[in-house]
Scaffold this active site. Structure first.
Site, PDB file in Angstrom:
ATOM      1  N   HIS A 309     -13.079   2.370  21.304  1.00 19.46           N
ATOM      2  CA  HIS A 309     -12.579   1.972  20.174  1.00 19.46           C
ATOM      3  C   HIS A 309     -13.568   2.052  18.612  1.00 19.46           C
ATOM      4  CE1 HIS A 309     -11.214  -1.319  17.211  1.00 19.46           C
ATOM      5  NE2 HIS A 309     -10.205  -1.210  18.034  1.00 19.46           N
ATOM      6  N   ASP A 366      -4.669  -0.831  24.624  1.00 17.36           N
ATOM      7  CA  ASP A 366      -3.773  -0.350  25.380  1.00 17.36           C
ATOM      8  C   ASP A 366      -4.164  -0.271  26.940  1.00 17.36           C
ATOM      9  OD1 ASP A 366      -3.790   1.441  22.573  1.00 17.36           O
ATOM     10  OD2 ASP A 366      -2.928   0.260  23.022  1.00 17.36           O
TER      11      ASP A 366
HETATM   12  C1  SDX Z   1      -6.545   0.844  19.109  1.00 19.76           C
HETATM   13  O1  SDX Z   1      -8.733   0.413  14.773  1.00 19.76           O
HETATM   14  C2  SDX Z   1      -7.668  -0.286  15.642  1.00 19.76           C
HETATM   15  O2  SDX Z   1      -8.493  -1.359  15.660  1.00 19.76           O
HETATM   16  C3  SDX Z   1      -6.930   0.359  16.588  1.00 19.76           C
HETATM   17  C4  SDX Z   1      -6.432  -0.370  17.488  1.00 19.76           C
HETATM   18  C5  SDX Z   1      -5.645  -2.068  16.317  1.00 19.76           C
HETATM   19  O3  SDX Z   1      -5.171  -2.945  17.398  1.00 19.76           O
HETATM   20  O4  SDX Z   1      -5.248  -1.414  16.001  1.00 19.76           O
HETATM   21  O5  SDX Z   1      -7.356  -1.736  18.321  1.00 19.76           O
HETATM   22  C6  SDX Z   1      -6.127  -0.241  18.367  1.00 19.76           C
HETATM   23  O6  SDX Z   1      -6.146   2.423  18.466  1.00 19.76           O
HETATM   24  C7  SDX Z   1      -6.868   0.964  19.857  1.00 19.76           C
HETATM   25  C8  SDX Z   1      -7.612   2.678  20.405  1.00 19.76           C
HETATM   26  C9  SDX Z   1      -6.587   3.245  21.560  1.00 19.76           C
HETATM   27  N1  SDX Z   1      -7.319   4.501  21.587  1.00 19.76           N
HETATM   28  C10 SDX Z   1      -7.311   5.072  22.573  1.00 19.76           C
HETATM   29  O7  SDX Z   1      -7.769   4.635  23.422  1.00 19.76           O
HETATM   30  C11 SDX Z   1      -7.583   6.703  22.942  1.00 19.76           C
HETATM   31  C12 SDX Z   1      -9.073   7.422  23.231  1.00 19.76           C
HETATM   32  N2  SDX Z   1     -10.789   6.273  22.632  1.00 19.76           N
HETATM   33  C13 SDX Z   1     -10.965   7.708  22.048  1.00 19.76           C
HETATM   34  O8  SDX Z   1     -10.432   7.904  22.016  1.00 19.76           O
HETATM   35  C14 SDX Z   1     -12.296   6.498  21.180  1.00 19.76           C
HETATM   36  O9  SDX Z   1     -12.685   5.388  21.575  1.00 19.76           O
HETATM   37  C15 SDX Z   1     -11.446   6.229  19.541  1.00 19.76           C
HETATM   38  C16 SDX Z   1     -10.726   7.261  18.857  1.00 19.76           C
HETATM   39  C17 SDX Z   1     -10.582   4.599  19.734  1.00 19.76           C
HETATM   40  C18 SDX Z   1     -12.789   5.780  18.869  1.00 19.76           C
HETATM   41  O10 SDX Z   1     -13.313   6.730  18.859  1.00 19.76           O
HETATM   42  P1  SDX Z   1     -14.808   7.171  17.671  1.00 19.76           P
HETATM   43  O11 SDX Z   1     -15.104   5.497  17.205  1.00 19.76           O
HETATM   44  O12 SDX Z   1     -14.848   7.735  16.682  1.00 19.76           O
HETATM   45  O13 SDX Z   1     -15.820   6.984  18.511  1.00 19.76           O
HETATM   46  P2  SDX Z   1     -16.372   8.836  18.876  1.00 19.76           P
HETATM   47  O14 SDX Z   1     -14.963  10.190  18.486  1.00 19.76           O
HETATM   48  O15 SDX Z   1     -17.295   9.345  18.005  1.00 19.76           O
HETATM   49  O16 SDX Z   1     -16.826   8.867  19.873  1.00 19.76           O
HETATM   50  C19 SDX Z   1     -18.444   8.128  20.643  1.00 19.76           C
HETATM   51  C20 SDX Z   1     -18.285   8.744  22.007  1.00 19.76           C
HETATM   52  C21 SDX Z   1     -18.036  10.464  21.983  1.00 19.76           C
HETATM   53  O17 SDX Z   1     -19.339  10.858  22.314  1.00 19.76           O
HETATM   54  P3  SDX Z   1     -20.509  11.670  22.012  1.00 19.76           P
HETATM   55  O18 SDX Z   1     -19.906  12.965  21.004  1.00 19.76           O
HETATM   56  O19 SDX Z   1     -21.431  10.048  21.348  1.00 19.76           O
HETATM   57  O20 SDX Z   1     -21.506  11.836  23.281  1.00 19.76           O
HETATM   58  O21 SDX Z   1     -18.452   7.904  22.504  1.00 19.76           O
HETATM   59  C22 SDX Z   1     -16.922   9.032  23.374  1.00 19.76           C
HETATM   60  C23 SDX Z   1     -17.451  10.557  22.619  1.00 19.76           C
HETATM   61  O22 SDX Z   1     -16.332  11.344  23.219  1.00 19.76           O
HETATM   62  N3  SDX Z   1     -15.498   8.726  23.863  1.00 19.76           N
HETATM   63  C24 SDX Z   1     -15.411   8.388  24.702  1.00 19.76           C
HETATM   64  C25 SDX Z   1     -14.092   8.163  24.561  1.00 19.76           C
HETATM   65  N4  SDX Z   1     -13.822   7.144  23.465  1.00 19.76           N
HETATM   66  C26 SDX Z   1     -15.174   7.937  23.000  1.00 19.76           C
HETATM   67  N5  SDX Z   1     -15.227   9.615  25.910  1.00 19.76           N
HETATM   68  C27 SDX Z   1     -14.701   9.584  26.855  1.00 19.76           C
HETATM   69  N6  SDX Z   1     -13.163   8.651  26.981  1.00 19.76           N
HETATM   70  C28 SDX Z   1     -13.283   7.992  25.719  1.00 19.76           C
HETATM   71  N7  SDX Z   1     -12.175   7.780  25.645  1.00 19.76           N
END
Ligand code: SDX
Length: 426
Positions: A309, A366
């Site tokens: 998140h 989710d």
């Molecule tokens: C919702 O904003 C809100 O409040 C949204 C929400 C709402 O109620 O409105 O809460 C609802 O959208 C919840 C989120 C649902 N999405 C997912 O579950 C999709 C999977 N999650 C990711 O895609 C990700 O965690 C995000 C998009 C939710 C957040 O991404 P960020 O904050 O942009 O973080 P990032 O992509 O920069 O990741 C940081 C690190 C990275 O690794 P490094 O580059 O540091 O090595 O964490 C890793 C990412 O690769 N990472 C994950 C991951 N999420 C982040 N690795 C594996 N699996 C994951 N799910």
């Protein structure tokens, strides 16, 4: 909302000797914010890709402490609201700032139920879609179509905005159920004003003209709680999209369509659909290590859906309630599903893995919601529609707050990296 008054100043010094004093605005809860508006006259912008550290607006609706895993709606913790109040209680709270008393709630329910129906011409809108259209595509169109039915540009008044809020809250469940019925070739079911908000939605989704339909109270309570857990969440991608679109003053139903479009993405609200598909692809507990390895592999675009998140660097408090509800609903229905076992084992393994611990990746709203929605009988393609239905009140509350505060058009700048001026050859 009281106007912001700077409580501190930030001294910014550039290595070329330029110095600026910037105001620091104090929040009631959470981070204070440095006001950077004056930098433009110094021919400077700030840059914050993804707006990870930028306050889009002032708001008094919802507060998230991502480090502590706290979510408050007008000061009330989400678990108290989800376990002790109804979705319409919470909707009233988000829209009006206080929980309703019995009389206020009854009047609110009565007003909403009198607007459940949509114009009969709406049924023709669906005819333009293939039966196998993704319901979120239809919902986007249906919300915009509401703008065509309420095309009179709303006067800028509290009364008009309150009426729009009621219309949207009342009609989204009807449109959502119509999307589902159309996709399976079944007749639309008219709303039942005598049922609860969640009960009416379940009726419109699952009743048929051929036989009586009795709302299952277990499913009704679970549906209502799921609506509450998705109601609002600060300036997430879809809510900030609604604010951005609303800032130019268009019809509010079109603004909600923008929110639905943003929510659709698998990085946002579409994650609930993507998560259940992931759990089904994993299938059994013994395949979890393969998917954990893929989630950690930078060369593999796969991510654990329902994990991570932008704000929560702790357990999403909604996921905790969702997990408890999952157990409660499956137990009361006498239903078992391997997906819950896979989800729980996936959570256990991920939360003990250094990759997820270092990045503070926890289950989000989710991760468990799809398992409950499946137990209720909601098809996977409708999961994000349910999220959009529930989040509509959060989008409306932010739209109302924005209209009542300062409708300043949202117009970000950029760092230009293209050609300098050049001319077409003679
Ligand atoms: C919702 O904003 C809100 O409040 C949204 C929400 C709402 O109620 O409105 O809460 C609802 O959208 C919840 C989120 C649902 N999405 C997912 O579950 C999709 C999977 N999650 C990711 O895609 C990700 O965690 C995000 C998009 C939710 C957040 O991404 P960020 O904050 O942009 O973080 P990032 O992509 O920069 O990741 C940081 C690190 C990275 O690794 P490094 O580059 O540091 O090595 O964490 C890793 C990412 O690769 N990472 C994950 C991951 N999420 C982040 N690795 C594996 N699996 C994951 N799910």
């Amino acid at each position: 909302m009281p106007k912001l008054h700077p409580t501190l100043t930030a001294e910014l010094q550039l290595s070329d000797g330029r110095k600026f004093s910037l105001p620091v605005y104090q929040s009631n809860l959470g981070y204070d914010a440095i006001g950077v508006e004056s930098l433009q006259k110094e021919k400077l912008f700030t840059y914050d890709q993804g707006l990870t550290s930028t306050a889009l607006c002032e708001s008094s609706i919802t507060y998230i402490d991502g480090d502590q895993g706290i979510l408050l709606h007008r000061g009330y913790p989400i678990d108290e609201l989800a376990l002790r109040k109804s979705y319409l209680d919470v909707a009233y709270l988000l829209l009006n700032g206080e929980l309703p008393n019995t009389e206020e709630l009854d009047a609110f329910k009565k007003e909403i139920s009198s607007h459940y129906m949509v114009n009969e011409q709406f049924t023709r809108l669906f005819q333009g879609f293939r039966r196998d259209s993704h319901p979120m595509a239809v919902m986007c169109a249906a919300s915009s179509a509401l703008a065509a039915f309420y095309h009179d540009i709303l006067e800028d008044s509290q009364k008009s905005r309150d009426k729009t809020a009621i219309r949207l809250l009342a009609k989204m469940p009807t449109l959502a159920a119509m999307c589902y019925k159309y996709s399976i070739g079944r007749p639309f079911m008219y709303p039942q004003n005598n049922l609860s908000y969640a009960g009416n939605f379940l009726y419109m989704m699952f009743a048929t003209p051929c036989e009586p339909y009795v709302v299952n109270p277990v499913l009704e309570r679970a549906m209502d709680r799921i609506f509450t857990l998705h109601a609002d969440h600060e300036q997430n991608a879809s809510t900030s999209s609604v604010r951005s679109v609303a800032s130019s003053g268009p019809n509010p139903f079109a603004c909600i369509a923008a929110g639905i479009a943003s929510l659709w993405g698998p990085a946002h609200g579409g994650a609930n659909e993507a998560c259940i598909k992931m759990l089904e692809e994993i299938g059994t507990v013994d395949r979890i290590p393969e998917f954990i390895a893929r989630a950690k592999d930078k060369n593999d675009p796969f991510r654990l859906m329902g994990f991570g998140h932008r704000v929560y660097k702790n357990y999403d408090p909604r996921a905790k309630v969702m997990r408890e509800t999952c157990h409660e609903v499956l137990k009361e229905l006498g239903v078992t599903t391997p997906l819950l076992e896979v989800a729980m084992e996936l959570e256990r393994i991920a939360l003990s893995d250094p990759y997820f611990i270092e990045r503070k990746l926890y289950p989000n709203v989710d991760f468990y919601s799809g398992i409950i929605l499946q137990a209720i009988g909601i098809p996977t393609s409708m999961f994000t529609v349910i999220f959009a239905l529930a989040r509509t009140v959060g989008w409306i509350a932010n739209w109302k707050e924005m209209c009542e505060e300062s409708l300043k058009i949202v117009r970000p700048r950029q760092i230009y990296t293209g050609y300098t001026e050049r001319h077409i050859d003679k």
